[in-house]
Design an enzyme around this catalytic site. Structure first.
Site, PDB file in Angstrom:
ATOM      1  N   LYS A  43      59.879 106.069  13.283  1.00 42.79           N
ATOM      2  CA  LYS A  43      58.798 105.105  13.556  1.00 42.79           C
ATOM      3  C   LYS A  43      58.283 104.502  12.250  1.00 42.79           C
ATOM      4  CE  LYS A  43      54.341 106.450  13.919  1.00 42.79           C
ATOM      5  NZ  LYS A  43      53.424 105.625  13.124  1.00 42.79           N
ATOM      6  N   ASN A  44      58.008 105.382  11.267  1.00 37.49           N
ATOM      7  CA  ASN A  44      57.375 104.901  10.039  1.00 37.49           C
ATOM      8  C   ASN A  44      58.287 104.015   9.210  1.00 37.49           C
ATOM      9  OD1 ASN A  44      55.039 106.113  10.732  1.00 37.49           O
ATOM     10  ND2 ASN A  44      55.085 107.716   9.164  1.00 37.49           N
ATOM     11  N   CYS A  77      40.038 105.392  11.048  1.00 36.21           N
ATOM     12  CA  CYS A  77      40.781 106.008  12.145  1.00 36.21           C
ATOM     13  C   CYS A  77      40.400 107.468  12.216  1.00 36.21           C
ATOM     14  CB  CYS A  77      42.277 105.822  11.975  1.00 36.21           C
ATOM     15  SG  CYS A  77      42.979 106.889  10.743  1.00 36.21           S
ATOM     16  N   ARG A 107      40.681 105.908   5.361  1.00 35.59           N
ATOM     17  CA  ARG A 107      41.923 105.189   5.087  1.00 35.59           C
ATOM     18  C   ARG A 107      41.711 103.734   4.639  1.00 35.59           C
ATOM     19  NH1 ARG A 107      46.267 106.715   9.681  1.00 35.59           N
ATOM     20  NH2 ARG A 107      47.843 106.310   8.115  1.00 35.59           N
ATOM     21  N   ASP A 131      52.211 114.860   7.993  1.00 29.93           N
ATOM     22  CA  ASP A 131      52.503 114.553   9.401  1.00 29.93           C
ATOM     23  C   ASP A 131      53.117 115.736  10.150  1.00 29.93           C
ATOM     24  OD1 ASP A 131      51.504 112.053   9.085  1.00 29.93           O
ATOM     25  OD2 ASP A 131      53.423 111.001   9.112  1.00 29.93           O
ATOM     26  N   ARG A 142      52.966 106.743  20.972  1.00 31.54           N
ATOM     27  CA  ARG A 142      53.025 105.891  19.775  1.00 31.54           C
ATOM     28  C   ARG A 142      54.227 106.255  18.907  1.00 31.54           C
ATOM     29  NH1 ARG A 142      48.607 106.486  15.978  1.00 31.54           N
ATOM     30  NH2 ARG A 142      49.933 104.954  15.027  1.00 31.54           N
TER      31      ARG A 142
HETATM   32  C1  UD1 Z   1      51.725 106.748   5.842  1.00 34.07           C
HETATM   33  C2  UD1 Z   1      52.289 107.143   7.175  1.00 34.07           C
HETATM   34  C3  UD1 Z   1      51.551 108.342   7.739  1.00 34.07           C
HETATM   35  C4  UD1 Z   1      51.535 109.474   6.720  1.00 34.07           C
HETATM   36  C5  UD1 Z   1      51.023 108.991   5.368  1.00 34.07           C
HETATM   37  C6  UD1 Z   1      51.134 110.032   4.277  1.00 34.07           C
HETATM   38  C7  UD1 Z   1      53.088 105.097   8.146  1.00 34.07           C
HETATM   39  C8  UD1 Z   1      52.917 104.076   9.204  1.00 34.07           C
HETATM   40  N1  UD1 Z   1      52.152 106.051   8.108  1.00 34.07           N
HETATM   41  O1  UD1 Z   1      50.369 106.362   6.063  1.00 34.07           O
HETATM   42  O2  UD1 Z   1      52.213 108.755   8.930  1.00 34.07           O
HETATM   43  O3  UD1 Z   1      50.684 110.496   7.182  1.00 34.07           O
HETATM   44  O4  UD1 Z   1      51.786 107.843   4.942  1.00 34.07           O
HETATM   45  O5  UD1 Z   1      52.427 110.492   4.182  1.00 34.07           O
HETATM   46  O6  UD1 Z   1      54.050 105.077   7.402  1.00 34.07           O
HETATM   47  N2  UD1 Z   1      44.487 105.380   0.464  1.00 34.07           N
HETATM   48  C9  UD1 Z   1      43.451 104.746  -0.184  1.00 34.07           C
HETATM   49  N3  UD1 Z   1      43.557 103.402  -0.446  1.00 34.07           N
HETATM   50  C10 UD1 Z   1      44.651 102.667  -0.075  1.00 34.07           C
HETATM   51  C11 UD1 Z   1      45.712 103.322   0.570  1.00 34.07           C
HETATM   52  C12 UD1 Z   1      45.613 104.678   0.842  1.00 34.07           C
HETATM   53  O7  UD1 Z   1      42.444 105.373  -0.532  1.00 34.07           O
HETATM   54  O8  UD1 Z   1      44.684 101.452  -0.329  1.00 34.07           O
HETATM   55  C13 UD1 Z   1      44.417 106.842   0.731  1.00 34.07           C
HETATM   56  C14 UD1 Z   1      44.442 107.184   2.224  1.00 34.07           C
HETATM   57  O9  UD1 Z   1      43.152 107.096   2.807  1.00 34.07           O
HETATM   58  C15 UD1 Z   1      44.991 108.585   2.216  1.00 34.07           C
HETATM   59  C16 UD1 Z   1      45.958 108.568   1.019  1.00 34.07           C
HETATM   60  O10 UD1 Z   1      45.585 107.442   0.245  1.00 34.07           O
HETATM   61  O11 UD1 Z   1      43.968 109.521   1.988  1.00 34.07           O
HETATM   62  C17 UD1 Z   1      47.417 108.446   1.389  1.00 34.07           C
HETATM   63  O12 UD1 Z   1      47.577 107.358   2.273  1.00 34.07           O
HETATM   64  P1  UD1 Z   1      48.926 106.533   2.386  1.00 34.07           P
HETATM   65  O13 UD1 Z   1      50.006 107.242   1.630  1.00 34.07           O
HETATM   66  O14 UD1 Z   1      48.647 105.120   2.047  1.00 34.07           O
HETATM   67  O15 UD1 Z   1      49.234 106.664   3.943  1.00 34.07           O
HETATM   68  P2  UD1 Z   1      49.611 105.516   4.960  1.00 34.07           P
HETATM   69  O16 UD1 Z   1      50.548 104.560   4.339  1.00 34.07           O
HETATM   70  O17 UD1 Z   1      48.368 105.001   5.587  1.00 34.07           O
END
Ligand code: UD1
Length: 433
Positions: A22-23, A120, A125, A311, A403
């Protein structure tokens, strides 16, 4: 809203084919916006999230054809022209990753208006890293009334961007924008998740020049346009890990097929340490456990790839509820990812969570109960717990599962699990993540 009912205590025997990730699929679908030619994605999972993103992409002029092709399930995405670059709140709030259409829309048309995704259930996030990276590539970003207005009328420009901490979404988002920027972009402290490498390899097959994806330093030589391609979506390591843990929980012998064992190496090591017999051969993983034999408690700490995946944290915790002894599960990626703890407790688990740490003391038995899925991976953990609980467990709000897990009840019941979906005509209110 559908529910899932399962009766625990039945060992699992059989094969489970692992779907495309999915990701990865949702990022590859967004990347298809970068070219006016068709992109054919094979090994495509059919999920609520891919359908939702398809609806959003259609608003931009993307034609999507789903079919069963010679290589299995496929989606052909074709966007001859971007007819709108507006992503409304109603669609973006339902799935955070749809925010990542901003980069491709901006790179291809020079402007985009995309809703901020909002919080969420697993934490705030934010998307600050995404926006800073796009600004570093020369985009002008404004925010009004919950929308991001991004402009780069004369195109994006290559830059050196060091992420202050690792973000999967920000790395992928900035990468999709940088492939069409003028000049060279170097990303430092980039995320190394396999889905990023999958995206980069697909972009290269479309004519991009990306090197180093899968390592913390990614270099992109910008090109002026991309072309269509065929691309197989990488296997879903989280789905694979979830079924590996389900098999360990229920006992029996399950073989996962269409999987890459190297992508969940740490999980398999932890499962072996807990007492599961695991063999890998080619693209299969076999999990064997005598249901009468107790597992041992094993600590885990979630980390960015190749560490233990956040995850899979909830699903591993479910396994530990019946292990002998006590373990500590530390969550370091998201601040609020123990929503499953009260639900596991309803099944009789002994867990105390505080801050980023949960202390799990194995109990002799779980007992079936009504529980509520709170997010995608947490709902998978409730299925795993239900497989070993005495009596019937009913999981409410299974739209979370839909999902990210394709035909979960079909795959588990093919191995003998007593699991069924209780259909309801009640509409799904919202996806929440
Ligand atoms: C992706 C995955 C999710 C997985 C996560 C971590 C998808 C669709 N989702 O989520 O399943 O759990 O990686 O492996 O691929 N953060 C900030 N600012 C930003 C971006 C992120 O503070 O601009 C923080 C987030 O709140 C979180 C951490 O960074 O605490 C890691 O998030 P991130 O690696 O970006 O996860 P996602 O891409 O949202």
């Amino acid at each position: 809203m559908d529910r899932i009912a399962l009766t625990g205590g039945v060992p699992l025997y059989g094969d489970i084919p692992v779907s495309g990730a999915k990701n990865s699929a949702i990022k590859l679908m967004a990347a298809a916006l970068l070219t006016s030619e068709p992109v054919r994605l094979t090994n495509m999972p059919r999920l609520a999230d891919t359908r939702l993103l398809g609806r959003l992409l259609a608003r931009f002029g993307c034609q999507i054809t789903e079919s069963d092709g010679p290589d299995g399930q496929q989606s052909i995405l074709h966007t001859p022209e971007i007819t709108s670059s507006f992503a409304p709140y109603d669609l973006v709030r339902q799935m955070r990753a749809s925010f990542n259409v901003l980069g491709p829309l901006l790179a291809r048309t020079g402007h985009a208006k995309v809703s901020l995704p909002g919080g969420c259930t697993i934490g705030a996030r934010p998307v600050d890293l995404h926006l800073k990276a796009l600004e570093a590539l020369g985009a002008h970003i404004d925010m009004h009334e919950g929308y991001v207005f991004a402009q780069a009328p004369r195109g994006l420009k290559g830059a050196e961007i060091e992420f202050p901490f690792v973000s999967v979404g920000a790395t992928e988002h900035a990468l999709m924008a940088a492939v069409l920027a003028q000049g060279t972009t170097v990303f430092k402290n980039a995320a190394c998740e396999p889905e990023i490498e999958d995206l980069a390899l697909c972009l290269n097959a479309m004519g991009a020049k990306v090197s180093g994806a899968g390592t913390p330093t990614i270099t992109v030589e910008g090109v002026t346009s991309l072309h269509g391609t065929d691309w197989p979506v990488i296997c879903d390591r989280i789905e694979a890990g979830t079924y590996a843990l389900a098999a360990a929980m229920a006992g029996g012998e399950v073989r996962l097929t269409n999987v890459r064992p190297d992508l969940i190496g740490i999980l398999l090591d932890k499962m072996r340490e807990a007492g599961c017999a695991i063999e890998t051969a080619g693209n299969t993983i076999t999990i064997r456990r005598d249901p009468a034999q107790k597992l041992k408690a094993v600590d885990i700490t979630t980390r960015v790839y190749p560490g233990f995946a956040t995850d899979l944290q909830a699903q591993f915790m479910a396994l530990m509820t019946l292990a002998e002894g006590e373990c500590i599960i530390r969550e370091t990626i998201f601040e609020n990812r123990f929503m499953h703890v009260p639900e596991l407790s309803r099944l009789g688990a002994n867990i105390v969570a505080s801050g980023g740490e949960a202390r799990v003391k194995g109990v002799d038995a779980l007992k079936g109960a009504q529980v509520m899925a709170t997010d995608l991976r947490a709902s998978a953990c409730l299925v795993i717990a239900g497989l070993a609980a005495q009596g019937e467990t009913t999981i409410n709000r299974v739209y979370h599962l839909d999902r990210g897990f394709e035909n979960l009840e079909g795959k588990l019941s093919a191995c003998g699990a007593d699991i069924r979906r209780l259909k309801s005509d009640e509409p799904v209110m919202e996806l929440e993540e």
